[in-house]
Design a protein around this motif. Structure first.
Motif, PDB file in Angstrom:
ATOM      1  N   ASN A 223       0.808  -1.224   0.000  1.00  0.00           N
ATOM      2  CA  ASN A 223       0.000   0.000   0.000  1.00  0.00           C
ATOM      3  C   ASN A 223       0.838   1.270   0.000  1.00  0.00           C
ATOM      4  OD1 ASN A 223      -2.605  -1.192  -0.034  1.00  0.00           O
ATOM      5  ND2 ASN A 223      -2.357  -1.753   2.105  1.00  0.00           N
ATOM      6  N   ALA A 224       2.100   1.166   0.411  1.00  0.00           N
ATOM      7  CA  ALA A 224       2.969   2.343   0.412  1.00  0.00           C
ATOM      8  C   ALA A 224       3.615   2.588  -0.949  1.00  0.00           C
ATOM      9  CB  ALA A 224       4.059   2.181   1.473  1.00  0.00           C
ATOM     10  N   LEU A 225       3.535   1.622  -1.842  1.00  0.00           N
ATOM     11  CA  LEU A 225       4.235   1.721  -3.129  1.00  0.00           C
ATOM     12  C   LEU A 225       3.699   2.866  -3.983  1.00  0.00           C
ATOM     13  CD1 LEU A 225       6.294   0.435  -5.095  1.00  0.00           C
ATOM     14  CD2 LEU A 225       4.416  -0.977  -5.972  1.00  0.00           C
ATOM     15  N   THR A 226       4.638   3.665  -4.507  1.00  0.00           N
ATOM     16  CA  THR A 226       4.314   4.723  -5.474  1.00  0.00           C
ATOM     17  C   THR A 226       5.367   4.665  -6.577  1.00  0.00           C
ATOM     18  OG1 THR A 226       5.676   6.373  -4.329  1.00  0.00           O
ATOM     19  CG2 THR A 226       3.361   6.229  -3.671  1.00  0.00           C
ATOM     20  N   GLY A 227       5.253   5.533  -7.566  1.00  0.00           N
ATOM     21  CA  GLY A 227       6.313   5.667  -8.552  1.00  0.00           C
ATOM     22  C   GLY A 227       5.984   5.108  -9.920  1.00  0.00           C
ATOM     23  N   ALA A 228       7.004   5.118 -10.770  1.00  0.00           N
ATOM     24  CA  ALA A 228       6.823   4.797 -12.190  1.00  0.00           C
ATOM     25  C   ALA A 228       6.347   3.373 -12.415  1.00  0.00           C
ATOM     26  CB  ALA A 228       8.126   5.042 -12.935  1.00  0.00           C
ATOM     27  N   ILE A 229       6.868   2.432 -11.637  1.00  0.00           N
ATOM     28  CA  ILE A 229       6.455   1.045 -11.841  1.00  0.00           C
ATOM     29  C   ILE A 229       5.003   0.856 -11.439  1.00  0.00           C
ATOM     30  CG2 ILE A 229       6.763  -1.302 -10.919  1.00  0.00           C
ATOM     31  CD1 ILE A 229       9.747  -0.879 -11.187  1.00  0.00           C
ATOM     32  N   GLU A 230       4.597   1.422 -10.321  1.00  0.00           N
ATOM     33  CA  GLU A 230       3.208   1.260  -9.874  1.00  0.00           C
ATOM     34  C   GLU A 230       2.230   1.813 -10.908  1.00  0.00           C
ATOM     35  OE1 GLU A 230      -0.143   2.800  -6.799  1.00  0.00           O
ATOM     36  OE2 GLU A 230       1.578   4.011  -7.397  1.00  0.00           O
ATOM     37  N   ARG A 231       2.580   2.946 -11.507  1.00  0.00           N
ATOM     38  CA  ARG A 231       1.658   3.560 -12.490  1.00  0.00           C
ATOM     39  C   ARG A 231       1.902   3.053 -13.913  1.00  0.00           C
ATOM     40  NH1 ARG A 231       5.049   8.008 -10.915  1.00  0.00           N
ATOM     41  NH2 ARG A 231       6.336   8.741 -12.656  1.00  0.00           N
ATOM     42  N   CYS A 232       2.788   2.046 -14.031  1.00  0.00           N
ATOM     43  CA  CYS A 232       3.050   1.397 -15.326  1.00  0.00           C
ATOM     44  C   CYS A 232       3.564   2.408 -16.364  1.00  0.00           C
ATOM     45  CB  CYS A 232       1.787   0.700 -15.839  1.00  0.00           C
ATOM     46  SG  CYS A 232       2.124  -0.847 -16.685  1.00  0.00           S
ATOM     47  N   ASP A 233       4.494   3.244 -15.937  1.00  0.00           N
ATOM     48  CA  ASP A 233       5.031   4.325 -16.770  1.00  0.00           C
ATOM     49  C   ASP A 233       6.271   3.818 -17.514  1.00  0.00           C
ATOM     50  OD1 ASP A 233       6.116   6.597 -17.856  1.00  0.00           O
ATOM     51  OD2 ASP A 233       6.025   7.784 -16.023  1.00  0.00           O
ATOM     52  N   SER A 234       6.065   3.195 -18.663  1.00  0.00           N
ATOM     53  CA  SER A 234       7.155   2.573 -19.421  1.00  0.00           C
ATOM     54  C   SER A 234       8.179   3.591 -19.906  1.00  0.00           C
ATOM     55  CB  SER A 234       6.595   1.808 -20.615  1.00  0.00           C
ATOM     56  OG  SER A 234       5.717   0.803 -20.195  1.00  0.00           O
ATOM     57  N   LEU A 235       7.721   4.774 -20.310  1.00  0.00           N
ATOM     58  CA  LEU A 235       8.633   5.794 -20.831  1.00  0.00           C
ATOM     59  C   LEU A 235       9.659   6.192 -19.770  1.00  0.00           C
ATOM     60  CD1 LEU A 235       9.468   7.749 -23.059  1.00  0.00           C
ATOM     61  CD2 LEU A 235       7.760   9.379 -22.177  1.00  0.00           C
ATOM     62  N   THR A 236       9.197   6.424 -18.542  1.00  0.00           N
ATOM     63  CA  THR A 236      10.111   6.809 -17.465  1.00  0.00           C
ATOM     64  C   THR A 236      11.078   5.677 -17.147  1.00  0.00           C
ATOM     65  OG1 THR A 236       8.528   8.356 -16.510  1.00  0.00           O
ATOM     66  CG2 THR A 236      10.241   7.522 -15.049  1.00  0.00           C
ATOM     67  N   ILE A 237      10.590   4.460 -17.125  1.00  0.00           N
ATOM     68  CA  ILE A 237      11.458   3.319 -16.834  1.00  0.00           C
ATOM     69  C   ILE A 237      12.556   3.193 -17.883  1.00  0.00           C
ATOM     70  CG2 ILE A 237      11.558   0.792 -16.623  1.00  0.00           C
ATOM     71  CD1 ILE A 237      10.302   2.287 -14.220  1.00  0.00           C
TER      72      ILE A 237
END
Length: 287
Positions: A223-237
């Motif tokens: 539940n604490a997880l945030t960030g590019a992976i959580e939002r499935c942001d492939s470009l940022t990754i």
């Protein structure tokens, strides 16, 4: 209860002081370095022993607080002394009682591994924080309940663990403590490429890290997880991967990202993370 301590490093100092502050009798200290033992005895208002046999005679509980590699050799010295009916304890999180004291049953003594799940970093100040430590205990069943009562009376939470799970236990401790140092060192190195000094990086990262840690313990890692992976942001990754220029850095990012995808999938079971997972798995390492 009369506790004698063999070894006068950070753990020996801290446990001895913590116990003595709770009016538990510390008979004293013995160490290969007499000056350290003298210092520890002054710190805990106990006795300095230049003779190991006398410390054993005067104590009904012996704590061996030396490095893991030396625990058994110290035990081998004292097992031929009068240790019958005494408790012989070590503080390693990795070693079982059977590994540390392999033939203790032959000497009619009781063996215990008593590990404070806490980073003891100072001889003089860590004892002040031991009230917050979780103690994990493994050993002879005869007195496990007594040791549990002992630490609970001091105000510490306690968990009995089996010898069979000791390796998993210590691996968990290492990942939660030592691995964090490595991850932060990696983060600092990247910020230094942006022009930060190490001191500035530490100041900048502290609120980010501390707020995230507090959130994890409030609501759990998923539940604490945030960030590019959580939002499935492939470009940022993909941008992240492009700025990592060594095989080690890429492997760290890959392994941690795959773990985070597991958490993200648990948090958002309706989102398909397979494409994100494939991007991470397709990392080409520099040879």
């Amino acid at each position: 209860m009369h506790i004698g301590i063999i070894g006068a490093g950070k753990v020996g100092f801290s446990l001895g002081k913590y116990f003595s502050e709770h009016e538990i009798t510390i008979t004293g200290y013995y160490s290969q370095n007499p000056e350290s033992a003298k210092e520890a005895s002054r710190f805990t208002n106990s006795k300095f022993y230049s003779n190991l046999n006398r410390l054993v005679d005067d104590s009904n509980i012996i704590f061996i607080t030396v490095p893991d590699s030396k625990i058994t050799s110290v035990y081998d010295k004292i097992k031929h002394m009068q240790i019958a009916n005494k408790h012989i304890c070590h503080c390693s999180g990795a070693m079982t009682v059977a590994e540390a004291f392999p033939d203790i049953i032959n000497y009619h003594a009781y063996g215990y591994a008593i590990h404070p799940l806490f980073p003891i970093s100072s001889k003089y100040y860590s004892y002040l924080e031991l009230k917050n430590a979780f103690f994990c205990i493994e050993g002879d069943k005869a007195y496990l309940d007594k040791w549990e009562y002992f630490f609970r009376k001091l105000g510490n939470p306690v968990r009995m663990i089996s010898a069979e799970t000791k390796t998993e236990y210590h691996t968990a401790c290492t990942i939660a403590s030592n691995f964090v140092c490595g991850l932060l060192a990696e983060s600092i190195a990247l910020l230094e490429k942006c022009g930060f000094t190490q001191e500035e990086a530490l100041v900048a990262l502290k609120p980010l890290v501390m707020n995230n840690i507090n959130r994890i313990f409030e609501v759990n890692p998923v539940n604490a997880l945030t960030g590019a992976i959580e939002r499935c942001d492939s470009l940022t990754i993909r941008k992240h991967l492009a700025c990592l220029d060594s095989e080690l850095d890429l492997k760290i990012y890959q392994s941690m990202s795959l773990k985070l995808i597991e958490l993200a999938q648990e948090k958002h079971p309706d989102i398909n993370y397979e494409s994100m997972k494939q991007i991470i798995k397709d990392i080409c390492f520099i040879v």
